[in-house]
Design a protein around this motif. Structure first.
Motif, PDB file in Angstrom:
ATOM      1  N   ARG A 206       4.791  -4.003  -0.123  1.00  0.00           N
ATOM      2  CA  ARG A 206       3.561  -3.196   0.730  1.00  0.00           C
ATOM      3  C   ARG A 206       3.027  -1.927   0.221  1.00  0.00           C
ATOM      4  NH1 ARG A 206       2.386  -2.599   6.358  1.00  0.00           N
ATOM      5  NH2 ARG A 206       3.321  -4.492   6.494  1.00  0.00           N
ATOM      6  N   LYS A 207       4.075  -1.008  -0.443  1.00  0.00           N
ATOM      7  CA  LYS A 207       3.584   0.270  -0.744  1.00  0.00           C
ATOM      8  C   LYS A 207       2.786  -0.025  -1.913  1.00  0.00           C
ATOM      9  CE  LYS A 207       5.831   4.509  -2.107  1.00  0.00           C
ATOM     10  NZ  LYS A 207       5.108   4.840  -3.395  1.00  0.00           N
ATOM     11  N   SER A 208       2.773  -0.960  -2.830  1.00  0.00           N
ATOM     12  CA  SER A 208       2.024  -1.120  -4.150  1.00  0.00           C
ATOM     13  C   SER A 208       0.765  -1.709  -3.730  1.00  0.00           C
ATOM     14  CB  SER A 208       2.933  -1.992  -5.066  1.00  0.00           C
ATOM     15  OG  SER A 208       4.037  -1.485  -5.446  1.00  0.00           O
ATOM     16  N   VAL A 209       0.768  -2.762  -2.723  1.00  0.00           N
ATOM     17  CA  VAL A 209      -0.408  -3.159  -2.293  1.00  0.00           C
ATOM     18  C   VAL A 209      -1.353  -2.147  -1.535  1.00  0.00           C
ATOM     19  CG1 VAL A 209      -1.431  -4.862  -0.552  1.00  0.00           C
ATOM     20  CG2 VAL A 209       0.257  -5.585  -1.968  1.00  0.00           C
ATOM     21  N   ARG A 210      -0.846  -1.413  -0.865  1.00  0.00           N
ATOM     22  CA  ARG A 210      -1.459  -0.356   0.038  1.00  0.00           C
ATOM     23  C   ARG A 210      -2.175   0.840  -0.919  1.00  0.00           C
ATOM     24  NH1 ARG A 210      -2.765  -2.349   4.769  1.00  0.00           N
ATOM     25  NH2 ARG A 210      -3.086  -0.271   5.709  1.00  0.00           N
TER      26      ARG A 210
END
Length: 689
Positions: A206-210
């Motif tokens: 999630r963090k990487s995608v955002r």
């Protein structure tokens, strides 16, 4: 529900006139201007039931006193009752509610969970509100009086091991590991590492995608419904290509999760084969020549700043693992966490402090320390929680979740639900490999994953899928009897996790402890958790019992082998066999051993003679004949004299001259029938004389 009036009863004042029952169709139940349920019938008795329910819905008690959630529960009861009437075709009689309850219990509900109880409450309320004529009043009153609902069953202390053990066919798949499911400590340690590692993986993705603007935008674009299915497929393929070409250090992890989410199981092998053999846009090439049965789903996990239901569910399980009551865990907020930081400003300790709703008292969970995987997962979840969000969960985590099998070979191409990606991840070999390092690090193994994966095999048909194809016999009990490799009706709940967590810490329990981190008192744990359902307690108590019983068996109820061997060896060392002589100093001792007098009192000198050999053979033969009787009536003599003498006599006979021994054997064979019994007094529980 359809509107039939604009009048809003739920907000009317106490002085509002009641709804005129006569104006409403005799087949319809109405609340707040909307039709709740309908059932066409000519039965006068059913109209009396409907009228009593309608009066209860229009009462001040229902409109103004009950909370909105409680009113919704009562309306759900009415809807379920009407649906049952339509399906069953039951005629109204004094047994109608009892039949309704019976069908609910047969579907798998406990007596205390059936809707029949709430239905009786509505009828009783409508009965005494006024509005029924004499005949209607008599029927409804008799119906309530004659309906005897099943008594409450004692609540079942559910746990994870039990959730698996109800489906014993999994024993054939996991072998000896099935027995290990009975240990809450082993199962819980495996479960916590699995859940925490999965949550960490999803949160990092999630963090990487955002943070990656290109991937984030493509993710959002592909998640939206498009006018053309082909366009949706193109957007998803572009997303997958973008992730595969990303320079992120976790690109492999990100790609694996998004592929799990977006690629249909039925197309997975083909897609990965084309992608691996293609030097360009393999994900786009997969779409060439396809006009239907497309290979991709729209992504749903990371479309919002709010955590997905899968992420929330994993966090909820970690809180329940801290022995927080599931209903309380559902309401935990950011402010319930106490975090201690080191000098560098990094968190090193986490504890949850919360008000237990059931007991209206404050509780503290066990401390989580740096290095524990649950600490890492919870800390990461809190750090990614939007600053304006205090509550951890936007969904109701207490509700049960359907156990679906995304790998089922007979599954039609349906969009993924809130948990299907999670289940695909747990059954994925690539993800399982990444977990092995965590299992080693935290001194556990993949016990939970092995057991759970049994329900995710391609040939396993879950209850919800089976029910869709067997609507006429769609009860869970029918599913259990008809399907050999059956599954739980729903996913394990927070209660399963919480109870197993308490069980797993049984060895830390101390009676009357003032501090208990299991969200209840020491006395509650003693009475409600130290039971046969707690296999850790059973194992622990059993371990002590087995040690005591082994000690008793080896020492109290078994011959003292070591002591006897020592005495026999002592006799052997003292014994000296000599040839027969014409010496007058020969005498016979108390057990008929022939010895020769000597100045050395510690020595036993035995004459090598035929008569001595006959006496010893007779003694041995008598001992063998009465051995089992001595075990029952005089074990003391057996241990302290008989066995020792027999062993010693065998030693002596081995030292006798072969000529004497042969002659003695022949002589004994001729006279043994007339020789006297040696142990009459000892068999009468006396002592040796």
């Amino acid at each position: 529900m359809k509107k039939i009036s604009s009048k809003q009863y739920a907000v009317s004042s106490d002085n509002d006139a009641k709804l005129d029952i006569a104006l409403i169709s005799t087949s319809t139940i109405v609340f707040n201007g909307e039709v709740v349920a309908e059932h066409e019938t000519e039965s006068i008795r059913f109209r009396a039931i409907r009228k009593a329910i309608q009066i209860a819905l229009n009462s001040n008690w229902f409109i103004h006193i009950l909370k909105e959630e409680t009113r919704a529960n009562y309306l759900a009861v009415i809807i379920a009752f009407y649906e049952w009437l339509v399906q069953s075709g039951t005629d109204p009689s004094f047994s109608i509610i009892k039949s309704f309850e019976t069908d609910e219990i047969n579907s798998g509900l406990k007596p205390q969970s059936t809707k029949a109880r709430k239905l009786i409450s509505l009828l009783k309320k409508g009965l005494y509100e006024g509005g029924l004529n004499v005949e209607e009043f008599r029927f409804v009153k008799e119906l309530c009086r004659k309906t005897r609902l099943v008594k409450y069953e004692p609540p079942e202390a559910v746990n994870l091991g039990q959730w698996f053990a109800k489906h014993q066919w999994i024993r054939n798949h996991i072998g000896d590991d099935y027995q290990r499911l009975a240990s809450p400590k082993r199962l819980m340690s495996s479960f916590v590492v699995t859940v925490a590692a999965t949550l960490i993986t999803l949160l990092r993705v999630r963090k990487s995608v955002r943070e990656n603007k290109d991937v984030s935008q493509r993710y959002l674009d592909s998640s939206k419904a498009q006018t053309s299915p082909r366009k949706t497929q193109k957007l998803v393929s572009d997303l997958l290509l973008s992730v595969s070409q990303s320079n992120d250090i976790r690109s492999a992890e990100i790609l694996n999760v998004i592929e799990m989410e977006c690629i249909k199981r039925s197309h997975e092998t083909r897609v990965k084969k084309i992608v691996s053999s293609s030097s360009g846009n393999g994900y786009g090439k997969v779409l060439e020549g396809i006009n239907s049965d497309y290979p991709y789903y729209r992504p749903i996990l990371f479309v919002s700043e709010e955590f997905s239901k899968a992420e929330q569910l994993l966090m909820y399980f970690l809180l329940c693992n801290l022995a927080i009551q599931p209903t309380d865990a559902n309401n935990i907020t950011r402010s319930n966490f106490s975090i201690k930081y080191n000098k560098q400003g990094k968190p090193r300790l986490i504890r949850v402090e919360y008000l237990k709703g059931r007991g209206n008292s404050y509780h503290e969970t066990p401390l989580l320390r740096v290095g524990e995987i649950a600490f890492e997962a919870i800390e990461l979840y809190l750090s990614l929680l939007p600053p304006d969000h205090n509550k951890l969960f936007s969904e109701n985590m207490v509700d049960s979740f359907i156990l679906s099998n995304p790998n089922y070979a007979g599954r039609r191409s349906t969009p993924p639900n809130n948990t299907s990606t999670l289940f695909k991840l747990w059954s994925d070999s690539t993800f399982s490999e990444t977990l092995k390092g965590q299992f080693r690090k935290h001194n556990t193994d993949d016990l939970f994953l092995k057991a759970f994966d049994c329900f995710m095999q391609p040939d396993i048909e879950t209850f919800n899928f089976w029910q869709k194809n067997n609507t006429e016999k769609g009860l869970y009990v029918e599913y259990l009897s008809r399907v050999e490799k059956n599954c739980p009706q729903s996913l394990f709940t927070g209660t399963h996790v919480k109870n197993t967590s308490v069980y797993s810490r049984t060895d830390k329990y101390r009676d009357k402890d003032l501090i208990n981190t299991n969200s209840h008192s020491s006395l509650t744990e003693k009475l409600s958790y130290m039971t046969d359902n707690n296999k850790e307690w059973v194992n622990q108590v059993g371990r002590i019992t087995r040690m005591v019983m082994t000690d008793i068996e080896l020492h109290a109820f078994s011959p003292n082998i070591v002591g006897m061997e020592a005495e026999v060896q002592d006799l052997r060392l003292k014994t000296k066999i000599i040839a027969e002589q014409g010496d007058e100093s020969v005498k016979v001792n108390q057990i008929n051993k022939v010895i020769q007098g000597t100045s050395l009192e510690d020595n036993v000198i035995v004459i090598d003679s035929v008569d001595n050999a006959v006496l010893m053979l007779h003694y041995i033969e008598q001992a063998e004949s009465y051995y089992k009787t001595f075990v029952e009536v005089n074990p003391e003599f057996l241990e302290s004299h008989l066995l020792i003498n027999v062993e010693w006599m065998y030693h002596c006979l081995e030292q006798f001259a072969p000529k004497n021994l042969k002659e003695a054997s022949l002589k004994f064979g001729k006279i043994k029938s007339v020789l006297p019994s040696l142990f009459e007094h000892e068999l009468a529980k006396g002592v040796s004389i």
